[in-house]
Design a protein around this motif. Structure first.
Motif, PDB file in Angstrom:
ATOM      1  N   ILE A  96       0.970  -1.016   0.045  1.00  0.00           N
ATOM      2  CA  ILE A  96       0.100  -0.023   0.045  1.00  0.00           C
ATOM      3  C   ILE A  96       0.944   1.149  -0.157  1.00  0.00           C
ATOM      4  N   THR A  97       0.899   1.959  -0.901  1.00  0.00           N
ATOM      5  CA  THR A  97       1.439   3.149  -0.959  1.00  0.00           C
ATOM      6  C   THR A  97       0.652   4.573  -0.925  1.00  0.00           C
ATOM      7  N   ASP A  98       1.020   5.371   0.050  1.00  0.00           N
ATOM      8  CA  ASP A  98       0.298   6.464   0.183  1.00  0.00           C
ATOM      9  C   ASP A  98       0.979   7.511  -0.801  1.00  0.00           C
ATOM     10  N   LEU A  99       0.089   7.774  -1.765  1.00  0.00           N
ATOM     11  CA  LEU A  99       0.767   8.775  -2.745  1.00  0.00           C
ATOM     12  C   LEU A  99       0.969  10.273  -2.533  1.00  0.00           C
ATOM     13  N   ARG A 136       4.961   7.021   1.547  1.00  0.00           N
ATOM     14  CA  ARG A 136       5.130   5.974   2.529  1.00  0.00           C
ATOM     15  C   ARG A 136       4.370   4.653   2.065  1.00  0.00           C
ATOM     16  N   ASP A 137       4.970   3.435   1.984  1.00  0.00           N
ATOM     17  CA  ASP A 137       4.600   2.482   1.729  1.00  0.00           C
ATOM     18  C   ASP A 137       4.367   1.644   3.090  1.00  0.00           C
ATOM     19  N   ALA A 147      -4.371  -4.842  -9.120  1.00  0.00           N
ATOM     20  CA  ALA A 147      -3.672  -3.418  -8.419  1.00  0.00           C
ATOM     21  C   ALA A 147      -4.907  -2.443  -8.660  1.00  0.00           C
ATOM     22  N   ARG A 148      -4.779  -1.321  -7.814  1.00  0.00           N
ATOM     23  CA  ARG A 148      -5.961  -0.259  -8.058  1.00  0.00           C
ATOM     24  C   ARG A 148      -5.412   1.169  -7.386  1.00  0.00           C
ATOM     25  N   LEU A 149      -5.923   2.069  -7.784  1.00  0.00           N
ATOM     26  CA  LEU A 149      -5.694   3.477  -7.162  1.00  0.00           C
ATOM     27  C   LEU A 149      -6.993   3.734  -6.524  1.00  0.00           C
ATOM     28  N   VAL A 150      -7.076   4.164  -5.274  1.00  0.00           N
ATOM     29  CA  VAL A 150      -8.137   4.399  -4.711  1.00  0.00           C
ATOM     30  C   VAL A 150      -7.863   5.819  -3.596  1.00  0.00           C
ATOM     31  N   ASN A 204      -1.177  -2.548  -4.505  1.00  0.00           N
ATOM     32  CA  ASN A 204      -0.531  -3.457  -5.684  1.00  0.00           C
ATOM     33  C   ASN A 204      -0.537  -4.703  -4.919  1.00  0.00           C
ATOM     34  N   ILE A 205      -1.069  -5.894  -5.285  1.00  0.00           N
ATOM     35  CA  ILE A 205      -1.375  -7.137  -5.055  1.00  0.00           C
ATOM     36  C   ILE A 205      -0.206  -8.248  -5.320  1.00  0.00           C
TER      37      ILE A 205
END
Length: 75
Positions: A18-21, A25-26, A52-55, A65-66
């Motif tokens: 999980i990346t906080d865009l 931070r990951d 994968a997806r952007l939310v 990202n899975i």
């Protein structure tokens, strides 16, 4: 982080990165690991689809990202 992902996958567990865009931070979350709130729902949905997806949660963009379990050593 890469070691954590590879270790979990080798053990047969799917993980999500999980990346906080907003701040870069990951974090690594294993399938089935509880994550509260809307982000937890989005992560569970991503695991369910395997994609994968952007939310956006609380006005912050996240990329999920899975990484499925590794096939190495199985069979």
């Amino acid at each position: 982080m890469l070691k954590s992902v590879n270790r979990a996958r080798a053990a047969g567990r799917a993980v999500a990165v999980i990346t906080d865009l907003a701040d870069g931070r990951d974090r690594v979350v294993e399938a089935g690991q509880p994550v509260p709130g809307e982000l937890g729902v989005a992560i569970a949905d991503a695991f369910g689809s395997g994609t994968a997806r952007l939310v956006t949660v609380g006005g912050r963009p996240f990329f999920i990202n899975i990484h499925p379990p590794s096939d190495a050593g199985q069979g």
